[in-house]
Design a protein around this motif. Structure first.
Motif, short mmCIF file in Angstrom:
data_model
loop_
_atom_site.label_atom_id
_atom_site.label_comp_id
_atom_site.label_asym_id
_atom_site.label_seq_id
_atom_site.Cartn_x
_atom_site.Cartn_y
_atom_site.Cartn_z
N SER A 51 -1.50 4.17 -7.38
CA SER A 51 -0.41 3.20 -7.34
C SER A 51 -0.44 2.31 -8.58
CB SER A 51 -0.50 2.33 -6.08
OG SER A 51 -0.35 3.12 -4.93
N TYR A 96 -5.78 3.60 -4.31
CA TYR A 96 -5.03 2.50 -4.92
C TYR A 96 -4.85 2.69 -6.43
CZ TYR A 96 -9.23 0.41 -6.92
OH TYR A 96 -10.35 0.18 -7.66
N ILE A 137 -1.41 -4.39 -2.90
CA ILE A 137 -2.33 -3.27 -2.74
C ILE A 137 -3.71 -3.80 -2.35
CG2 ILE A 137 -3.52 -1.43 -4.00
CD1 ILE A 137 -0.92 -1.23 -5.72
N ASP A 194 -7.91 0.45 1.23
CA ASP A 194 -7.01 1.41 1.88
C ASP A 194 -7.73 2.75 2.03
OD1 ASP A 194 -4.98 3.30 2.49
OD2 ASP A 194 -3.49 2.17 1.37
N ASN A 202 0.84 -1.21 0.00
CA ASN A 202 0.00 0.00 0.00
C ASN A 202 0.87 1.25 0.00
OD1 ASN A 202 -2.48 -1.30 -0.10
ND2 ASN A 202 -2.77 -1.30 2.10
N VAL A 238 -3.49 -7.06 -6.37
CA VAL A 238 -4.54 -6.19 -5.84
C VAL A 238 -5.59 -7.07 -5.19
CG1 VAL A 238 -6.25 -4.43 -6.40
CG2 VAL A 238 -4.13 -4.54 -7.71
#
Length: 186
Positions: free
Chosen positions: A152, A149, A140, A144, A85, A163
């Motif tokens: 990223s 995300y 990830i 979050d 993350n 993910v």
């Protein structure tokens, strides 16, 4: 040697570093870093250079702001890194959640100061081009609550990315990825 790089307002003695220490035993160090970006990077560069000078392979694991630092250092030294993350736009992310002045450390509830200059200094470590995307793996979780995300995914699009639905900024159940991380570093 694996160097675990903790996130903002955290510690090398937190829950996630303990999980990594238990799994990797003497093959990992989890330093507690300065809240001042230049000092944190300087410490990490010193550690990396000492291990490399001894002929040791160095790999990085970075969580949140530690993921940002890991990407910068992996690029600079051509190291493998796992980003958990990652806060890849930390100046923007930190500005959203913190005002300048005193901030509480999550590990020991002590206070430290965050300044405009410190946030601005993060620009010095921004990676505009990932030199070796095959050296980077990202973990990830879409749940979050701090980092978008999708940012990223865009920045790390040429890297290996895992993910998960749900989760949170701490990355729930990181234990299930320890074998995968170990294999990535081999």
């Amino acid at each position: 040697m694996i160097i675990y790089i903790h996130g903002f307002a955290s510690s090398g003695l937190g829950d996630k570093p303990k999980i990594f220490k238990k799994y990797f035993k003497n093959g990992i160090i989890t330093p507690s870093l300065s809240t001042i970006p230049f000092l944190a990077i300087h410490t990490l560069e010193d550690l990396i250079e000492v291990f490399l000078a001894k002929g040791e392979k160095v790999s990085l694991v970075g969580s949140s702001l530690g993921g940002f630092y890991s990407l910068y250092l992996a690029n600079k030294y051509k190291l493998n890194a796992v980003l958990i993350n990652p806060a890849l736009n930390p100046k923007q992310t930190l500005s959203k959640f913190y005002s300048f002045g005193l901030v509480k450390n999550y590990f020991d509830n002590s206070n430290f100061e965050i300044t405009q200059e410190q946030l601005k200094s993060l620009e010095n470590f921004q990676v505009s081009l990932i030199q070796n995307p095959k050296n980077i793996m990202a973990l990830i979780q879409k749940g979050d609550e701090i980092i978008d995300y999708k940012e990223s995914l865009e920045i790390l699009k040429d890297c290996e990315i895992i993910v998960e639905e749900g989760g949170n900024h701490s990355f729930e159940n990181i234990e299930k990825y320890l074998n995968k991380i170990n294999n990535f570093f081999k």
